[in-house]
Each structure stands twice: as structure tokens, then as C-alpha cells.
Design a protein around this motif. Sequence first.
Motif, mmCIF file in Angstrom:
data_model
loop_
_atom_site.group_PDB
_atom_site.id
_atom_site.type_symbol
_atom_site.label_atom_id
_atom_site.label_comp_id
_atom_site.label_asym_id
_atom_site.label_seq_id
_atom_site.Cartn_x
_atom_site.Cartn_y
_atom_site.Cartn_z
ATOM 1 N N ILE A 142 -0.506 -53.407 0.479
ATOM 2 C CA ILE A 142 0.347 -54.850 -0.764
ATOM 3 C C ILE A 142 -0.933 -54.648 -1.964
ATOM 4 C CG2 ILE A 142 1.375 -55.870 -1.464
ATOM 5 C CD1 ILE A 142 2.186 -56.780 1.785
ATOM 6 N N PRO A 143 -0.178 -53.772 -2.858
ATOM 7 C CA PRO A 143 -1.191 -54.207 -4.182
ATOM 8 C C PRO A 143 -0.366 -55.749 -4.737
ATOM 9 C CG PRO A 143 0.721 -52.308 -4.500
ATOM 10 C CD PRO A 143 1.026 -53.074 -2.975
ATOM 11 N N ILE A 144 -1.707 -56.206 -4.809
ATOM 12 C CA ILE A 144 -1.876 -58.500 -5.384
ATOM 13 C C ILE A 144 -1.039 -58.157 -6.282
ATOM 14 C CG2 ILE A 144 -3.099 -60.076 -6.068
ATOM 15 C CD1 ILE A 144 -5.371 -59.322 -4.383
ATOM 16 N N LYS A 145 -1.263 -57.116 -7.704
ATOM 17 C CA LYS A 145 -0.322 -57.823 -9.017
ATOM 18 C C LYS A 145 1.198 -57.251 -8.591
ATOM 19 C CE LYS A 145 -0.871 -52.523 -9.954
ATOM 20 N NZ LYS A 145 -1.686 -52.018 -11.055
ATOM 21 N N ASP A 146 1.289 -56.934 -7.737
ATOM 22 C CA ASP A 146 3.180 -56.570 -6.715
ATOM 23 C C ASP A 146 4.034 -57.999 -6.587
ATOM 24 O OD1 ASP A 146 2.848 -54.315 -8.311
ATOM 25 O OD2 ASP A 146 3.116 -52.557 -5.796
ATOM 26 N N ILE A 147 3.042 -58.961 -6.347
ATOM 27 C CA ILE A 147 3.624 -59.804 -5.528
ATOM 28 C C ILE A 147 3.536 -60.880 -6.642
ATOM 29 C CG2 ILE A 147 2.567 -61.863 -4.128
ATOM 30 C CD1 ILE A 147 0.151 -60.385 -2.791
ATOM 31 N N ASN A 148 5.069 -62.054 -5.607
ATOM 32 C CA ASN A 148 6.154 -62.285 -6.338
ATOM 33 C C ASN A 148 5.146 -63.794 -5.111
ATOM 34 O OD1 ASN A 148 7.235 -61.601 -8.612
ATOM 35 N ND2 ASN A 148 9.076 -60.764 -7.692
ATOM 36 N N GLU A 149 5.661 -63.670 -4.528
ATOM 37 C CA GLU A 149 5.440 -65.106 -4.415
ATOM 38 C C GLU A 149 4.735 -65.186 -2.034
ATOM 39 O OE1 GLU A 149 8.726 -68.519 -1.856
ATOM 40 O OE2 GLU A 149 9.385 -66.837 -2.642
ATOM 41 N N ILE A 150 4.152 -65.635 -1.837
ATOM 42 C CA ILE A 150 3.202 -65.710 -0.455
ATOM 43 C C ILE A 150 3.918 -67.239 -0.076
ATOM 44 C CG2 ILE A 150 0.827 -65.532 0.272
ATOM 45 C CD1 ILE A 150 0.012 -64.196 -1.840
ATOM 46 N N ASP A 151 3.720 -66.887 1.289
ATOM 47 C CA ASP A 151 4.235 -68.117 1.998
ATOM 48 C C ASP A 151 4.210 -68.165 3.175
ATOM 49 O OD1 ASP A 151 4.974 -70.956 2.353
ATOM 50 O OD2 ASP A 151 7.346 -70.272 2.011
ATOM 51 N N LEU A 152 4.049 -69.441 4.379
ATOM 52 C CA LEU A 152 3.352 -69.361 5.875
ATOM 53 C C LEU A 152 4.529 -69.406 6.508
ATOM 54 C CD1 LEU A 152 0.701 -68.446 7.380
ATOM 55 C CD2 LEU A 152 0.328 -71.207 7.422
ATOM 56 N N ALA A 153 5.073 -68.953 7.153
ATOM 57 C CA ALA A 153 6.410 -69.105 7.587
ATOM 58 C C ALA A 153 6.683 -68.754 9.205
ATOM 59 C CB ALA A 153 7.712 -68.408 6.565
#
Length: 180
Positions: free
Chosen positions: A94-105
Amino acid sequence: MNSATAIKVCPLNFLRVWSGLATWGGTAACAFLAWQGIKFESPYSLIYLSTGVFLFPYLANMMFWGLPAYIPGAVLFEIIPGEDGFIKYKKNTIPIKDINEIDLARNILTLFNNIRITTTNGKTHYIKTYNVIGEITFVKNFDNYVFPYMNPLAKEVWNRKMENSQFLEDVRYVRKDHTS
């Protein structure tokens, strides 16, 4: 970038032991309870039998789902920081610049935490953690190595989560200054 700069996130041994005791020990305890219940030697035999039979499939399922966490030298995921950085897990990147949201679910079936990453193209990735990395490890790795390279919208969302986290306040987590 070369893989020498990769940050490898491995299971914490303490959490491996704790998780192993809970799943393997719970499965063994349920099998023992069911066995004692089948004997009908106690006035509580029906309780033993029903508890063992009811909980055994669930705990056995958790035990088998969590087996990858016990592989020696296991790496759950890698972070390659930088402008062209990416997060690599299993055979996905996953390219870092393409990340919209990160969460621990939390997965509702296995009760294991997963890292949920939503990208700009709307795709959602789940990185299994098997509950063998702590929340602080998760926050430190993503705050220090991913956050500086995320897009502005994702940075805003991450900052809001960090500011509103009672857990981080309780453990007195101090973020690095990423303004430079």
C-alpha cells in the motif's frame, strides 16, 4: 528504496505468551470441562458439559486463527518510510501517499485486532495483528514512519484521532513534532 530501511513489525513475545495462554489454555480448559461433564460424577456436570461444549468451538477457532502469530521470526508487516514509501504485508503493498485512513479495528468473530487501512481509491486493506502487537506499538510505528508522508486529508484525520484518544492520554504518549 532498499529493504535495509524497512521497519519490520514483529509480534511482541509477551503478547504471544499471553495470547497463547488465553487461546490454548482456554481450549484445553473447555475440553477438560466437557470431559468432566460427560462423566456425570458431580452435581455440576451439566454446567461443565454445556460450558465446555459451548465455548470449545469458539476458543479452538481463535487458537487456529492465531497460529501465524506463533511462527518464529514472523513479521506482521513492514513499513518502508519516505516520499515513495509503502506498507508491505503478505503479498500486498500500500503506497503511503494513497492512504486516507488508518485505524485499529477488532474483528467481531475472532476478537483479534486488525489494522484497517482505507486508500484513496476506496479499497480497504486489513492487516492481521493476532493481538500480538500492542496499541502503543501500532501508534508509534504509524505516527513516526507513516504519518509524515501521508496526504494532507489523511494527516488531518490521524491528528484528530490522536488528539481525541483517551488511551494515549492515559499512557502519556507524546508525539514527535512533524512540522519540519
